[in-house]
Design a protein around this motif. Structure first.
Motif, PDB file in Angstrom:
ATOM      1  N   LEU A  28     -22.108   0.302  -6.150  1.00 31.31           N
ATOM      2  CA  LEU A  28     -21.189  -0.131  -5.092  1.00 31.31           C
ATOM      3  C   LEU A  28     -19.732  -0.002  -5.511  1.00 31.31           C
ATOM      4  CD1 LEU A  28     -23.074  -3.293  -3.780  1.00 31.31           C
ATOM      5  CD2 LEU A  28     -22.840  -1.083  -2.642  1.00 31.31           C
ATOM      6  N   TYR A  29     -19.421  -0.341  -6.773  1.00 25.93           N
ATOM      7  CA  TYR A  29     -18.056  -0.209  -7.264  1.00 25.93           C
ATOM      8  C   TYR A  29     -17.613   1.256  -7.244  1.00 25.93           C
ATOM      9  CZ  TYR A  29     -17.833  -5.068  -8.827  1.00 25.93           C
ATOM     10  OH  TYR A  29     -17.803  -6.437  -8.855  1.00 25.93           O
ATOM     11  N   LYS A  30     -18.490   2.149  -7.624  1.00 25.37           N
ATOM     12  CA  LYS A  30     -18.161   3.577  -7.630  1.00 25.37           C
ATOM     13  C   LYS A  30     -17.887   4.076  -6.212  1.00 25.37           C
ATOM     14  CE  LYS A  30     -20.515   4.854 -11.902  1.00 25.37           C
ATOM     15  NZ  LYS A  30     -21.613   5.643 -12.516  1.00 25.37           N
ATOM     16  N   GLU A  31     -18.668   3.581  -5.267  1.00 20.68           N
ATOM     17  CA  GLU A  31     -18.440   3.962  -3.879  1.00 20.68           C
ATOM     18  C   GLU A  31     -17.094   3.421  -3.386  1.00 20.68           C
ATOM     19  OE1 GLU A  31     -20.211   5.896  -1.674  1.00 20.68           O
ATOM     20  OE2 GLU A  31     -21.219   6.493  -3.536  1.00 20.68           O
ATOM     21  N   SER A  32     -16.762   2.197  -3.794  1.00 17.74           N
ATOM     22  CA  SER A  32     -15.495   1.588  -3.400  1.00 17.74           C
ATOM     23  C   SER A  32     -14.304   2.351  -3.955  1.00 17.74           C
ATOM     24  CB  SER A  32     -15.445   0.132  -3.871  1.00 17.74           C
ATOM     25  OG  SER A  32     -14.173  -0.431  -3.648  1.00 17.74           O
ATOM     26  N   GLN A  33     -14.420   2.840  -5.190  1.00 15.36           N
ATOM     27  CA  GLN A  33     -13.318   3.533  -5.845  1.00 15.36           C
ATOM     28  C   GLN A  33     -12.940   4.832  -5.147  1.00 15.36           C
ATOM     29  OE1 GLN A  33     -14.823   3.819  -9.833  1.00 15.36           O
ATOM     30  NE2 GLN A  33     -14.188   1.736 -10.386  1.00 15.36           N
ATOM     31  N   LYS A  34     -13.853   5.397  -4.380  1.00 13.71           N
ATOM     32  CA  LYS A  34     -13.570   6.644  -3.682  1.00 13.71           C
ATOM     33  C   LYS A  34     -12.481   6.470  -2.625  1.00 13.71           C
ATOM     34  CE  LYS A  34     -18.222   8.573  -4.263  1.00 13.71           C
ATOM     35  NZ  LYS A  34     -19.449   9.040  -3.547  1.00 13.71           N
ATOM     36  N   THR A  35     -12.267   5.240  -2.168  1.00 15.10           N
ATOM     37  CA  THR A  35     -11.254   4.989  -1.130  1.00 15.10           C
ATOM     38  C   THR A  35     -10.069   4.185  -1.648  1.00 15.10           C
ATOM     39  OG1 THR A  35     -12.549   3.056  -0.424  1.00 15.10           O
ATOM     40  CG2 THR A  35     -12.903   5.129   0.772  1.00 15.10           C
ATOM     41  N   GLU A  36      -9.960   4.027  -2.964  1.00 19.64           N
ATOM     42  CA  GLU A  36      -8.824   3.320  -3.546  1.00 19.64           C
ATOM     43  C   GLU A  36      -7.648   4.265  -3.748  1.00 19.64           C
ATOM     44  OE1 GLU A  36     -10.285   1.558  -7.107  1.00 19.64           O
ATOM     45  OE2 GLU A  36     -11.627   0.166  -6.052  1.00 19.64           O
ATOM     46  N   VAL A  37      -6.436   3.800  -3.438  1.00 19.37           N
ATOM     47  CA  VAL A  37      -5.213   4.596  -3.561  1.00 19.37           C
ATOM     48  C   VAL A  37      -4.237   3.847  -4.447  1.00 19.37           C
ATOM     49  CG1 VAL A  37      -3.274   5.615  -2.305  1.00 19.37           C
ATOM     50  CG2 VAL A  37      -5.561   5.636  -1.282  1.00 19.37           C
ATOM     51  N   TYR A  38      -3.561   4.546  -5.364  1.00 17.92           N
ATOM     52  CA  TYR A  38      -2.662   3.906  -6.317  1.00 17.92           C
ATOM     53  C   TYR A  38      -1.219   4.407  -6.217  1.00 17.92           C
ATOM     54  CZ  TYR A  38      -6.846   1.977  -8.423  1.00 17.92           C
ATOM     55  OH  TYR A  38      -8.011   1.276  -8.628  1.00 17.92           O
ATOM     56  N   GLU A  39      -0.946   5.376  -5.380  1.00 17.59           N
ATOM     57  CA  GLU A  39       0.406   5.900  -5.196  1.00 17.59           C
ATOM     58  C   GLU A  39       0.619   6.219  -3.715  1.00 17.59           C
ATOM     59  OE1 GLU A  39       0.794   9.291  -7.710  1.00 17.59           O
ATOM     60  OE2 GLU A  39       1.321   8.078  -9.468  1.00 17.59           O
ATOM     61  N   PRO A  40       1.877   6.086  -3.225  1.00 14.17           N
ATOM     62  CA  PRO A  40       3.074   5.635  -3.941  1.00 14.17           C
ATOM     63  C   PRO A  40       3.097   4.114  -4.102  1.00 14.17           C
ATOM     64  CG  PRO A  40       3.602   6.060  -1.666  1.00 14.17           C
ATOM     65  CD  PRO A  40       2.173   6.473  -1.828  1.00 14.17           C
ATOM     66  N   VAL A  41       3.693   3.669  -5.197  1.00  9.62           N
ATOM     67  CA  VAL A  41       3.792   2.234  -5.462  1.00  9.62           C
ATOM     68  C   VAL A  41       4.929   1.657  -4.616  1.00  9.62           C
ATOM     69  CG1 VAL A  41       4.218   0.480  -7.222  1.00  9.62           C
ATOM     70  CG2 VAL A  41       2.908   2.540  -7.789  1.00  9.62           C
ATOM     71  N   PRO A  42       4.697   0.622  -3.809  1.00 12.45           N
ATOM     72  CA  PRO A  42       5.773   0.039  -2.989  1.00 12.45           C
ATOM     73  C   PRO A  42       6.909  -0.490  -3.865  1.00 12.45           C
ATOM     74  CG  PRO A  42       3.629  -0.766  -2.264  1.00 12.45           C
ATOM     75  CD  PRO A  42       3.405  -0.046  -3.559  1.00 12.45           C
ATOM     76  N   PRO A  43       8.162  -0.287  -3.430  1.00 18.56           N
ATOM     77  CA  PRO A  43       9.287  -0.825  -4.201  1.00 18.56           C
ATOM     78  C   PRO A  43       9.255  -2.342  -4.212  1.00 18.56           C
ATOM     79  CG  PRO A  43      10.029  -0.060  -2.064  1.00 18.56           C
ATOM     80  CD  PRO A  43       8.605   0.367  -2.189  1.00 18.56           C
ATOM     81  N   ARG A  44       9.735  -2.914  -5.295  1.00 20.38           N
ATOM     82  CA  ARG A  44       9.796  -4.359  -5.423  1.00 20.38           C
ATOM     83  C   ARG A  44      11.014  -4.884  -4.686  1.00 20.38           C
ATOM     84  NH1 ARG A  44       7.805  -9.322  -5.382  1.00 20.38           N
ATOM     85  NH2 ARG A  44       9.155 -10.803  -6.463  1.00 20.38           N
ATOM     86  N   VAL A  45      10.803  -5.815  -3.768  1.00 18.36           N
ATOM     87  CA  VAL A  45      11.878  -6.468  -3.044  1.00 18.36           C
ATOM     88  C   VAL A  45      11.764  -7.968  -3.277  1.00 18.36           C
ATOM     89  CG1 VAL A  45      12.883  -6.949  -0.789  1.00 18.36           C
ATOM     90  CG2 VAL A  45      11.961  -4.675  -1.276  1.00 18.36           C
ATOM     91  N   THR A  46      12.832  -8.569  -3.746  1.00 16.99           N
ATOM     92  CA  THR A  46      12.828 -10.015  -3.975  1.00 16.99           C
ATOM     93  C   THR A  46      13.198 -10.731  -2.689  1.00 16.99           C
ATOM     94  OG1 THR A  46      13.509  -9.666  -6.269  1.00 16.99           O
ATOM     95  CG2 THR A  46      13.771 -11.886  -5.367  1.00 16.99           C
ATOM     96  N   PRO A  47      12.304 -11.536  -2.135  1.00 11.28           N
ATOM     97  CA  PRO A  47      12.613 -12.221  -0.879  1.00 11.28           C
ATOM     98  C   PRO A  47      13.634 -13.324  -1.076  1.00 11.28           C
ATOM     99  CG  PRO A  47      10.508 -12.977  -1.735  1.00 11.28           C
ATOM    100  CD  PRO A  47      10.958 -11.868  -2.635  1.00 11.28           C
ATOM    101  N   GLY A  48      14.246 -13.756   0.015  1.00  9.38           N
ATOM    102  CA  GLY A  48      15.155 -14.884  -0.044  1.00  9.38           C
ATOM    103  C   GLY A  48      14.397 -16.175  -0.272  1.00  9.38           C
TER     104      GLY A  48
END
Length: 266
Positions: A28-48
């Motif tokens: 099941l983990y292997k099947e799940s990994q087929k739809t995992e995406v790691y890029e592009p990484v969202p920019p870090r924004v510090t909230p108020g």
């Protein structure tokens, strides 16, 4: 009858036994990994520190100190837009103000206050507006043109519903009336996406707006039919990034106050 009951029980037992088996987690983990995406990484924004405070990547349009980010319609009357105690207040006949910079798609936060001792009725009661993209005056030089979301006191004040607070003026009725009483600070949080045009000037994609008034959804990804004129039907004409404009309507019920104005370009 007895044979049928026995077969039914056996089928139920086999079914329960099948569900009780341990899943093949590795598969099941292997099947799940087929739809995992790691890029592009969202920019870090510090909230108020609160939902009203500007995040780290915001452009501050009014910080309570000055109006350096804005231009005046009437340069000789700049005293009619007053900055006192970190609050910007417009008085009647002041003329509107417009950002020096142009913007295309953005998230806008703005807070405003209708005077507690409000007078007038209908459209003459706390009337102002935010032009999310300002395109200049009409050919007669009489009326502002662009895409306006309305500011008006509709706490206990009725008017035409496509002209009340939260409306895209004369075009889109707000989904709710979330007005606070006069004298209370109120908020707009707006997502604006400007229209796009083809080389020949025809429309490629319409402008869209999502808006929350005092935390309540009043425009839900509404597709505009064009600009929001006082008289006439909405139309589109080719344009690019445009300034934002705060309207001075010139009503006796002003002064209207503003604070904490910022945006994030999208």
């Amino acid at each position: 009858m007895k044979i049928k009951s026995t077969l039914t029980f056996a089928a139920l037992f086999i079914s329960i036994l099948g569900f009780s088996q341990e899943p093949d987690w590795e598969k099941l983990y292997k099947e799940s990994q087929k739809t995992e995406v790691y890029e592009p990484v969202p920019p870090r924004v510090t909230p108020g520190d609160s939902s009203k405070d500007a995040p780290s990547d915001a452009i501050i349009l009014f910080d309570g100190k000055n109006l350096e980010q804005w231009t005046y319609d009437n340069p000789d009357n700049t005293e009619t837009w007053k900055v006192e105690n970190s609050i910007l207040t417009v008085n009647k006949k002041a003329g509107s103000i417009t950002t020096k910079d142009n913007f295309q798609d953005y998230q806008l936060h703005l807070e405003y206050r209708i005077p507690e001792e409000i007078t007038g009725e209908g459209q003459s009661r706390g009337n102002s507006g935010i032009f999310l993209a300002y395109l200049g005056m009409d050919e007669r030089g009489l009326f502002e043109e662009g895409y306006e979301i309305q500011i008006l006191d509709n706490y206990q004040n009725e008017t035409y519903v496509n002209g009340q607070v939260g409306s895209m003026y004369k075009q889109s009725i707000p989904l709710a009336n979330a007005t606070k009483e006069p004298g209370a600070w109120q908020t707009y949080d707006i997502i604006w996406r400007a229209p796009r045009f083809k080389e020949d000037g025809s429309l490629r994609s319409p402008a869209t707006v999502t808006a929350l008034h005092n935390g309540v959804l009043v425009q839900n990804n509404y597709e505009l039919k064009g600009i929001t004129p006082w008289i006439g039907e909405p139309t589109y004409e080719k344009h690019g990034p445009s300034p934002i404009r705060l309207q001075a309507h010139g009503d006796p019920s002003e002064p209207i106050s503003f604070k904490n104005i910022w945006l994030r370009e999208l």
